[in-house]
Design a protein around this motif. Structure first.
Motif, PDB file in Angstrom:
ATOM      1  N   UNK A  81       0.846  -1.190   0.000  1.00  0.00           N
ATOM      2  CA  UNK A  81       0.000   0.000   0.000  1.00  0.00           C
ATOM      3  C   UNK A  81       0.888   1.250   0.000  1.00  0.00           C
ATOM      4  N   UNK A  82       0.646   2.156  -0.925  1.00  0.00           N
ATOM      5  CA  UNK A  82       1.372   3.424  -0.983  1.00  0.00           C
ATOM      6  C   UNK A  82       0.628   4.486  -0.172  1.00  0.00           C
ATOM      7  N   UNK A  83       1.257   5.661  -0.041  1.00  0.00           N
ATOM      8  CA  UNK A  83       0.607   6.764   0.672  1.00  0.00           C
ATOM      9  C   UNK A  83      -0.736   7.093   0.030  1.00  0.00           C
ATOM     10  N   UNK A  84      -0.751   7.198  -1.309  1.00  0.00           N
ATOM     11  CA  UNK A  84      -1.984   7.569  -2.013  1.00  0.00           C
ATOM     12  C   UNK A  84      -3.043   6.481  -1.860  1.00  0.00           C
ATOM     13  N   UNK A  85      -2.618   5.210  -2.017  1.00  0.00           N
ATOM     14  CA  UNK A  85      -3.553   4.093  -1.905  1.00  0.00           C
ATOM     15  C   UNK A  85      -4.156   4.049  -0.492  1.00  0.00           C
ATOM     16  N   UNK A  86      -3.309   4.234   0.526  1.00  0.00           N
ATOM     17  CA  UNK A  86      -3.802   4.233   1.901  1.00  0.00           C
ATOM     18  C   UNK A  86      -4.787   5.356   2.159  1.00  0.00           C
ATOM     19  N   UNK A  89      -8.105   4.499   0.742  1.00  0.00           N
ATOM     20  CA  UNK A  89      -8.788   3.466   1.506  1.00  0.00           C
ATOM     21  C   UNK A  89      -9.351   3.999   2.818  1.00  0.00           C
ATOM     22  N   UNK A  90      -8.906   5.195   3.214  1.00  0.00           N
ATOM     23  CA  UNK A  90      -9.416   5.785   4.446  1.00  0.00           C
ATOM     24  C   UNK A  90      -8.461   5.670   5.627  1.00  0.00           C
ATOM     25  N   UNK A  91      -7.204   5.250   5.347  1.00  0.00           N
ATOM     26  CA  UNK A  91      -6.222   5.128   6.430  1.00  0.00           C
ATOM     27  C   UNK A  91      -5.667   6.506   6.788  1.00  0.00           C
ATOM     28  N   UNK A  96      -0.545   4.625   7.932  1.00  0.00           N
ATOM     29  CA  UNK A  96       0.244   4.337   6.727  1.00  0.00           C
ATOM     30  C   UNK A  96       1.727   4.299   7.083  1.00  0.00           C
ATOM     31  N   UNK A  97       2.181   5.242   7.919  1.00  0.00           N
ATOM     32  CA  UNK A  97       3.598   5.299   8.301  1.00  0.00           C
ATOM     33  C   UNK A  97       4.020   4.035   9.059  1.00  0.00           C
ATOM     34  N   UNK A  98       3.141   3.504   9.901  1.00  0.00           N
ATOM     35  CA  UNK A  98       3.478   2.263  10.636  1.00  0.00           C
ATOM     36  C   UNK A  98       3.695   1.111   9.661  1.00  0.00           C
ATOM     37  N   UNK A  99       2.835   1.021   8.640  1.00  0.00           N
ATOM     38  CA  UNK A  99       2.976  -0.062   7.664  1.00  0.00           C
ATOM     39  C   UNK A  99       4.269   0.099   6.866  1.00  0.00           C
ATOM     40  N   UNK A 100       4.586   1.322   6.436  1.00  0.00           N
ATOM     41  CA  UNK A 100       5.798   1.550   5.653  1.00  0.00           C
ATOM     42  C   UNK A 100       7.046   1.273   6.481  1.00  0.00           C
ATOM     43  N   UNK A 101       7.023   1.650   7.763  1.00  0.00           N
ATOM     44  CA  UNK A 101       8.161   1.374   8.643  1.00  0.00           C
ATOM     45  C   UNK A 101       8.351  -0.133   8.828  1.00  0.00           C
ATOM     46  N   UNK A 102       7.253  -0.846   8.936  1.00  0.00           N
ATOM     47  CA  UNK A 102       7.291  -2.311   9.069  1.00  0.00           C
ATOM     48  C   UNK A 102       7.884  -2.941   7.813  1.00  0.00           C
ATOM     49  N   UNK A 103       7.482  -2.445   6.624  1.00  0.00           N
ATOM     50  CA  UNK A 103       7.990  -2.991   5.370  1.00  0.00           C
ATOM     51  C   UNK A 103       9.451  -2.649   5.148  1.00  0.00           C
ATOM     52  N   UNK A 104       9.900  -1.494   5.673  1.00  0.00           N
ATOM     53  CA  UNK A 104      11.311  -1.117   5.531  1.00  0.00           C
ATOM     54  C   UNK A 104      12.236  -2.065   6.289  1.00  0.00           C
ATOM     55  N   UNK A 105      11.671  -2.856   7.191  1.00  0.00           N
ATOM     56  CA  UNK A 105      12.452  -3.878   7.906  1.00  0.00           C
ATOM     57  C   UNK A 105      12.433  -5.214   7.158  1.00  0.00           C
TER      58      UNK A 105
END
Length: 294
Positions: A81-86, A89-91, A96-105
């Motif tokens: 999920x990107x910033x725009x997609x999130x 979706x209503x996030x 969104x930042x929590x998901x991106x930080x998780x994926x960066x790991x």
């Protein structure tokens, strides 16, 4: 003033009576003319006016269609999920930042529950978007753990020895034996190897789309680069942008940066020079350097 004096006021001569009668006649005629005659301007319809009316109709129809439009959501992998997609979706931004930080790991969520645990989205939002989550096939087809009978004799419990295979000599059948790799992903690995001319490091498995960290670790257990393949190396200091772009690791913007660096700083001599080019990390440069002639 007496009644006789008042009565004298209404005594008119014959000429005066005719004048009053004529005046009344004129007033009644004008009132009748105004009542029965239509003084409104004629409604003249021109071709230009008709054209604007048709355009206005199209605009009104488009507005109504847009007001009634409900965007369709297609199945997607929530890990990407990107910033725009999130936002669509209503996030919220923190979610969104929590998901991106998780994926960066280099970590992945493999279920709706894990997605909520990472992003902290509300139950109502999760219920709304989770039906569209699409995870890889190997996640949805995980086999349930089956406990096997333990034998007292250690000869039966002895772990089978793992036979390590050179990743550059592995067939599709060899790859499919690894848990989490199906026909599609195995073909993707083989096509990537073919486009490179061969793998020089098992770390390149991170560049194959669709491989989770767990599957990559499993691959590293069963496969190694036992010998460097016979590579057709790229002349990094003379290749054109078009020639560089044919190499999987060099997309057009990076190829352009390489040529620009050469023109401003001279020849690229080693992997250390590669790290000075915008878009190349140290780890990636060390792998790419094995495909190049300096």
């Amino acid at each position: 003033m007496t009644f006789k004096n008042i009565k004298s006021l209404f005594n008119f001569s014959t000429a005066q009576r005719k004048s009053i009668f004529l005046l009344f006649t004129i007033i009644i005629s004008l009132q009748s003319f105004y009542y029965f005659v239509d003084f409104s301007m004629p409604n003249v319809t021109t071709s230009e006016k008709e054209k604007w009316r048709s355009i206005q109709y199209e605009i009104d129809a488009a507005k109504k269609e847009r007001a009634d439009y409900i965007p369709k959501i297609y199945p997607f992998n929530p890990n990407f999920i990107t910033d725009y997609k999130g936002y669509k979706l209503g996030m919220s931004v923190p979610e969104i930042d929590r998901l991106l930080a998780f994926r960066n790991q280099n970590k992945y969520v493999n279920s709706s529950q894990e997605f909520q645990a990472v992003t902290k989205v509300s139950d109502s939002l999760l219920k709304k978007i989770s039906p569209y989550f699409k995870f890889p096939d190997w996640i949805n087809t995980k086999k349930e753990f089956v406990s096997y009978k333990k034998y007292p004799n250690t000869a039966f419990a002895k772990k089978e020895k793992i036979v390590v295979i050179d990743i550059n000599k592995a067939s599709q059948e060899d790859l499919i034996k690894i848990y989490g790799i199906g026909e599609a992903i195995s073909l993707r690995i083989l096509k990537f190897k073919e486009s490179l001319g061969g793998f020089v490091s098992m770390d390149q498995m991170n560049d194959v789309w669709g491989l989770s960290p767990e599957v990559i670790e499993n691959l590293k257990t069963h496969f190694k680069v036992l010998a460097l393949p016979n590579l057709k190396k790229i002349d990094i200091n003379n290749a054109s942008i078009k020639e560089l772009s044919l190499f999987p690791y060099f997309k057009y913007p990076l190829s352009k940066n390489i040529v620009t660096y050469r023109s401003m700083n001279g020849d690229i001599k080693n992997s250390e020079d590669l790290t000075k080019i915008k878009g190349l990390s140290t780890d990636k440069a060390n792998i790419i350097a094995l495909y190049l002639n300096f």
